[in-house]
Design a protein around this motif. Structure first.
Motif, short mmCIF file in Angstrom:
data_model
loop_
_atom_site.label_atom_id
_atom_site.label_comp_id
_atom_site.label_asym_id
_atom_site.label_seq_id
_atom_site.Cartn_x
_atom_site.Cartn_y
_atom_site.Cartn_z
N ARG A 3 9.81 -9.07 0.41
CA ARG A 3 11.11 -8.87 -0.24
C ARG A 3 11.13 -7.44 -0.75
O ARG A 3 10.23 -6.99 -1.48
CB ARG A 3 11.29 -9.88 -1.37
N ARG A 4 12.13 -6.68 -0.35
CA ARG A 4 12.17 -5.25 -0.63
C ARG A 4 12.06 -4.94 -2.13
O ARG A 4 11.32 -4.03 -2.53
CB ARG A 4 13.46 -4.63 -0.08
N GLU A 5 12.73 -5.69 -2.95
CA GLU A 5 12.72 -5.41 -4.38
C GLU A 5 11.32 -5.57 -4.97
O GLU A 5 10.95 -4.85 -5.90
CB GLU A 5 13.72 -6.31 -5.11
N VAL A 6 10.53 -6.50 -4.41
CA VAL A 6 9.17 -6.70 -4.90
C VAL A 6 8.28 -5.54 -4.46
O VAL A 6 7.49 -5.00 -5.25
CB VAL A 6 8.61 -8.04 -4.40
N PHE A 7 8.41 -5.14 -3.20
CA PHE A 7 7.61 -4.01 -2.73
C PHE A 7 7.88 -2.76 -3.54
O PHE A 7 6.95 -2.06 -3.97
CB PHE A 7 7.89 -3.74 -1.25
N LYS A 8 9.15 -2.46 -3.79
CA LYS A 8 9.49 -1.23 -4.50
C LYS A 8 9.05 -1.29 -5.96
O LYS A 8 8.80 -0.26 -6.58
CB LYS A 8 10.99 -0.97 -4.38
N ALA A 9 8.94 -2.49 -6.51
CA ALA A 9 8.47 -2.61 -7.90
C ALA A 9 6.96 -2.44 -8.00
O ALA A 9 6.46 -1.86 -8.97
CB ALA A 9 8.89 -3.97 -8.47
N LEU A 10 6.22 -2.94 -7.00
CA LEU A 10 4.76 -2.97 -7.09
C LEU A 10 4.08 -1.79 -6.39
O LEU A 10 3.01 -1.36 -6.80
CB LEU A 10 4.23 -4.28 -6.52
N ASN A 11 4.65 -1.30 -5.29
CA ASN A 11 4.06 -0.18 -4.55
C ASN A 11 2.55 -0.35 -4.34
O ASN A 11 1.75 0.47 -4.82
CB ASN A 11 4.32 1.14 -5.30
#
Length: 404
Positions: free
Chosen positions: A172-180
């Motif tokens: 999920r894009r929002e999770v990837f961008k939050a966690l990096n």
């Protein structure tokens, strides 16, 4: 762009021949998917015809091209592609691999049905395009499994039970961008990254593979696979990743199969070490590293299970040290043999090193830039010259002691 469902993210560098086949494949994929899809390709400053190929493909695909002005490294280039994506979901695709459309669509449907899920993992197939068939599948599980947020014990037990490497996923894009998530060499990312995503939401482990790793594209295509290289080096990072995951499970509680987990954490790295040694012996890896790996396996009680006799591994390492590694380190100009060295052994030594290999019958035959290999020499004049004139004087007895 609010309806954009999936971003297919492809980092690439100097592989236009393979990338071209992927772009043709993606025309079929995009045409069959029932939702809006984009393709992001990040070119890591290639100096082949990658950019020209991508520009030509703009008219055929919903393609965004990222152009790095210099090679920024593989991981930053991958992150660049993922961070540029705008879809609800992100999927990484290597620039020489393939997607299975129906399974990919089913995986997206599972994520849609569980908005609490941060990612979906799945096994992958190894496929030979020349033969037109899948040669094997990397891990299997009997059904789809959802692991609830924060349940690290269930994650570890699922991984241990099915020997899973969590490498292929849809995020999920929002999770990837939050966690990096960023990998390191201490703990294998395929064990630690899913734990990061599990802290942010549920994880789905799907039964059916949506990804194909291509082993051979064309006749004569014999490139080394990244996974093969990792298999020969990464056993300690596997152990590290499992230990990190085990620590999370212990801290948060809930292990129901602690004995099974402990056995897996103990035995899996040893199995990978054995595989690494086997591959190194087959493919001609550094004999000194092979000896060290064999000695480690012997040290944990697996000496009788080595893929080759220890004596053979020892002798190969000893000769490589004397004829290659030591001369290379000392910047020697030749390897000089004294003592009782049979002619066939001399020829074997000459085949190991790029330096001249010669016998010395007299003291003036030993030069100041020589490494002298001594096969039980009894000539005191030669021995004195080897000890005082050469860069190094190594005896067969010393080699046996060094590689005991």
């Amino acid at each position: 762009m609010s309806d954009l469902k999936l971003s297919i993210c492809i980092p690439t560098y100097n592989r236009a021949r393979y990338l071209e086949t992927v772009l043709v494949h993606l025309q079929e994929v995009v045409a069959q998917l029932p939702f809006e899809t984009e393709i992001i390709v990040s070119d890591n400053a290639s100096d082949d015809n990658t950019l020209a190929l991508l520009e030509t493909s703009r008219a055929l695909l919903p393609l965004t091209i990222l152009k790095q002005s210099e090679n920024i490294g593989a991981v930053p280039n991958m992150h660049a592609a993922l961070r540029a994506a705008k879809g609800t979901y992100l999927v990484y695709l290597a620039d020489d691999d393939r997607l299975r459309v129906e399974a990919l669509q089913n995986a997206i449907s599972m994520l849609d049905a569980n908005p609490a899920a941060s990612a979906l993992y799945a096994p992958w197939q190894i496929k030979d395009l020349v033969g037109g068939h899948a040669t094997r599948q990397f891990y299997r599980q009997p059904r789809n499994v959802t692991i609830s947020q924060g349940n690290y014990s269930q994650l570890l037990e699922h991984i241990a039970e099915h020997k899973i490497y969590s490498e292929i996923c849809i995020l999920r894009r929002e999770v990837f961008k939050a966690l990096n998530p960023i990998a390191n060499d201490i703990a294998f990312w395929a064990f630690t990254t899913p734990a990061e995503y599990l802290g942010a939401g549920d994880l789905i482990y799907a039964q059916d593979p949506f990804y194909c790793s291509i082993s051979r594209h064309f006749v004569g295509d014999n490139r080394a696979q990244l996974g093969l290289s990792e298999a020969m080096t990464a056993w300690d990072t596997y152990r590290g990743g499992l230990e990190v995951l085990h620590g999370l499970a212990l801290a948060h509680g809930g292990l129901t199969k602690p004995a099974m987990v402990a056995e897996f954490i103990r035995n899996h790295p040893l199995e990978r070490m054995h595989t690494a040694l086997k591959l190194r012996l087959q493919l001609g890896g550094d004999p000194l590293e092979s000896y060290t790996l064999a000695a480690r396996l012997r040290g944990v009680g697996l000496g009788s299970q080595l893929p080759a006799p220890m004596e053979q591994i020892r002798s190969t390492a000893a000769l490589y040290f004397a004829c290659v590694k030591l001369p290379e380190t000392l910047r020697a100009e030749s390897v000089t043999i004294i003592g009782n060295c049979p002619e066939d052994t001399l020829q074997q030594l000459a085949g190991i090193t790029n330096l001249p290999v010669r016998r010395a019958q007299q003291a003036n035959g030993i030069g100041a830039r020589d490494v002298v290999l001594d096969f039980s020499c009894q000539d005191e004049t030669l021995l004195e010259a080897a000890r005082t004139s050469a860069l190094a004087h190594v005896t067969d007895t010393q080699l046996q002691q060094k590689f005991a």
